[in-house]
Structure formats: C-alpha cells, structure tokens
Design a protein around this motif. Structure first.
Motif, mmCIF file in Angstrom:
data_model
loop_
_atom_site.group_PDB
_atom_site.id
_atom_site.type_symbol
_atom_site.label_atom_id
_atom_site.label_comp_id
_atom_site.label_asym_id
_atom_site.label_seq_id
_atom_site.Cartn_x
_atom_site.Cartn_y
_atom_site.Cartn_z
ATOM 1 N N PHE A 13 0.804 -1.213 0.000
ATOM 2 C CA PHE A 13 0.000 0.000 0.000
ATOM 3 C C PHE A 13 0.843 1.274 0.000
ATOM 4 C CE2 PHE A 13 0.802 -1.104 4.374
ATOM 5 C CZ PHE A 13 1.100 0.105 4.963
ATOM 6 N N GLN A 14 2.134 1.163 0.287
ATOM 7 C CA GLN A 14 2.975 2.347 0.341
ATOM 8 C C GLN A 14 3.536 2.719 -1.019
ATOM 9 O OE1 GLN A 14 5.909 1.133 3.144
ATOM 10 N NE2 GLN A 14 4.517 1.175 4.854
ATOM 11 N N TYR A 15 3.706 1.729 -1.878
ATOM 12 C CA TYR A 15 4.347 1.981 -3.160
ATOM 13 C C TYR A 15 3.951 0.885 -4.133
ATOM 14 C CZ TYR A 15 7.943 2.300 -6.727
ATOM 15 O OH TYR A 15 8.591 2.390 -7.918
ATOM 16 N N ILE A 16 3.627 1.276 -5.323
ATOM 17 C CA ILE A 16 3.362 0.303 -6.374
ATOM 18 C C ILE A 16 4.287 0.647 -7.533
ATOM 19 C CG2 ILE A 16 1.692 -0.591 -8.017
ATOM 20 C CD1 ILE A 16 -0.468 -0.036 -5.947
ATOM 21 N N GLY A 17 5.128 -0.284 -7.897
ATOM 22 C CA GLY A 17 6.067 -0.072 -8.987
ATOM 23 C C GLY A 17 6.987 -1.264 -9.089
ATOM 24 N N ARG A 18 7.916 -1.178 -9.992
ATOM 25 C CA ARG A 18 8.868 -2.274 -10.166
ATOM 26 C C ARG A 18 9.931 -2.224 -9.076
ATOM 27 N NH1 ARG A 18 9.433 -4.591 -15.703
ATOM 28 N NH2 ARG A 18 7.550 -3.893 -16.759
ATOM 29 N N GLY A 19 10.312 -3.394 -8.632
ATOM 30 C CA GLY A 19 11.354 -3.482 -7.629
ATOM 31 C C GLY A 19 11.726 -4.932 -7.421
ATOM 32 N N CYS A 20 12.624 -5.159 -6.508
ATOM 33 C CA CYS A 20 13.074 -6.509 -6.205
ATOM 34 C C CYS A 20 11.969 -7.251 -5.451
ATOM 35 C CB CYS A 20 14.350 -6.446 -5.372
ATOM 36 S SG CYS A 20 14.934 -8.073 -4.870
ATOM 37 N N PRO A 21 11.455 -8.346 -5.999
ATOM 38 C CA PRO A 21 10.366 -9.054 -5.324
ATOM 39 C C PRO A 21 10.781 -9.647 -3.980
ATOM 40 C CG PRO A 21 11.178 -10.344 -7.174
ATOM 41 C CD PRO A 21 11.856 -9.005 -7.241
ATOM 42 N N ALA A 22 12.065 -9.899 -3.792
ATOM 43 C CA ALA A 22 12.519 -10.485 -2.531
ATOM 44 C C ALA A 22 12.251 -9.554 -1.358
ATOM 45 C CB ALA A 22 14.003 -10.837 -2.610
ATOM 46 N N LYS A 23 12.234 -8.251 -1.593
ATOM 47 C CA LYS A 23 11.947 -7.318 -0.495
ATOM 48 C C LYS A 23 10.514 -7.513 0.006
ATOM 49 C CE LYS A 23 14.377 -3.519 -0.239
ATOM 50 N NZ LYS A 23 14.886 -2.183 -0.358
ATOM 51 N N ASP A 24 9.585 -7.700 -0.923
ATOM 52 C CA ASP A 24 8.198 -7.945 -0.517
ATOM 53 C C ASP A 24 8.054 -9.304 0.150
ATOM 54 O OD1 ASP A 24 7.199 -5.498 -1.423
ATOM 55 O OD2 ASP A 24 6.900 -6.275 -3.446
ATOM 56 N N ALA A 75 17.513 -9.089 1.127
ATOM 57 C CA ALA A 75 16.302 -8.393 1.566
ATOM 58 C C ALA A 75 16.089 -8.532 3.070
ATOM 59 C CB ALA A 75 15.090 -8.915 0.799
ATOM 60 N N TYR A 76 16.372 -9.706 3.630
ATOM 61 C CA TYR A 76 16.284 -9.878 5.087
ATOM 62 C C TYR A 76 17.265 -8.936 5.788
ATOM 63 C CZ TYR A 76 13.560 -14.295 5.059
ATOM 64 O OH TYR A 76 12.599 -15.266 4.932
ATOM 65 N N ILE A 77 18.485 -8.864 5.267
ATOM 66 C CA ILE A 77 19.495 -7.982 5.860
ATOM 67 C C ILE A 77 19.021 -6.535 5.814
ATOM 68 C CG2 ILE A 77 21.834 -7.057 5.570
ATOM 69 C CD1 ILE A 77 22.600 -9.898 4.472
ATOM 70 N N ASP A 78 18.496 -6.119 4.664
ATOM 71 C CA ASP A 78 18.026 -4.741 4.512
ATOM 72 C C ASP A 78 16.833 -4.453 5.425
ATOM 73 O OD1 ASP A 78 18.068 -2.135 3.209
ATOM 74 O OD2 ASP A 78 16.197 -2.787 2.255
ATOM 75 N N LEU A 79 15.891 -5.383 5.509
ATOM 76 C CA LEU A 79 14.727 -5.195 6.381
ATOM 77 C C LEU A 79 15.165 -5.082 7.843
ATOM 78 C CD1 LEU A 79 11.674 -5.055 6.857
ATOM 79 C CD2 LEU A 79 11.649 -7.575 6.840
ATOM 80 N N TYR A 80 16.080 -5.943 8.259
ATOM 81 C CA TYR A 80 16.552 -5.904 9.643
ATOM 82 C C TYR A 80 17.310 -4.610 9.927
ATOM 83 C CZ TYR A 80 18.332 -7.705 14.079
ATOM 84 O OH TYR A 80 18.621 -7.894 15.415
ATOM 85 N N ARG A 81 18.120 -4.164 8.956
ATOM 86 C CA ARG A 81 18.830 -2.894 9.103
ATOM 87 C C ARG A 81 17.832 -1.767 9.341
ATOM 88 N NH1 ARG A 81 18.586 1.296 6.345
ATOM 89 N NH2 ARG A 81 17.489 0.203 4.702
ATOM 90 N N TRP A 82 16.761 -1.746 8.564
ATOM 91 C CA TRP A 82 15.737 -0.709 8.719
ATOM 92 C C TRP A 82 15.024 -0.853 10.067
ATOM 93 C CZ3 TRP A 82 10.382 -0.906 9.170
ATOM 94 C CH2 TRP A 82 9.742 0.315 9.047
#
Length: 110
Positions: A13-24, A75-82
């Motif tokens: 719901f925050q963003y719709i566009g192309r990106g790395c699916p692993a983040k989702d 993506a796990y590393i990035d999510l945890y960093r955030w």
C-alpha cells in the motif's frame, strides 16, 4: 478469479512499482505471517516462481530458486537494518536468520 475464497493478492500500500520481489517476500515472511517457519521458505519460493511461470513470465525474467534465495538473504538484511532503527517486530526468526544471511553474502565475495 477473485470470487474464489482461495484467491490471494498482495499489494504494497505504500508503493506500487517495479522493484526486487525479494523485499516484498521478506516483509511478508517476517511481518505478515504469524505461522511462517523458516523451514517453509523454500516451499514458498518455489510456489512463487511457479506462479510467475503460470502468469507467463519466462526466460531471463523468471528468477531461479538460487537467485531468489540469495536476493531474499539481501532483503532480510536490509529489512533488519531498517527495523534496527525503528524497532524489531514480527516473526522472531529474523535476527538469527540475518546472521546466517550475512555469512552467506560475505562468502560469495571473492
């Protein structure tokens, strides 16, 4: 068909566009599924790839399981960093999983 009770659709719901699916996928596994167990990860990744293929994604556009697994590590590393800046919540497997992800990523650097 959206009338099917088994139909599932994910929308960020925050963003719709192309990106790395692993983040989702990382966000879904960590924050969106109380019943997620790390042992289920490969099964879900295979199902994700199968659904992409059914939707007509093919060739270089279709991720391989090992590629998707590696980008999921990132993506796990990035999510945890955030999360470390805002607070860690969701599925409790993340801190230990990130330790293994970092080891995996570092082992691939020549």
């Amino acid at each position: 068909d959206s009338d099917d009770p088994g139909y599932v659709c994910l929308v960020d719901f925050q963003y719709i566009g192309r990106g790395c699916p692993a983040k989702d996928l990382a966000y879904l596994f960590v924050c969106g599924m109380d019943c997620f167990e790390e042992t289920m990860e490969e099964m879900y990744l295979k199902a994700y790839i199968d659904e992409l293929e059914k939707a007509g994604i093919a060739g270089e556009q279709l991720p391989r399981l090992d590629e998707l697994g590696f980008t999921l590590d990132l993506a796990y590393i990035d999510l945890y960093r955030w999360m470390c800046g805002w607070g860690v919540w969701g599925n409790a497997f993340l801190p230990d999983r990130v330790d293994r992800c970092v080891d995996n990523v570092l082992s691939r650097i020549p």
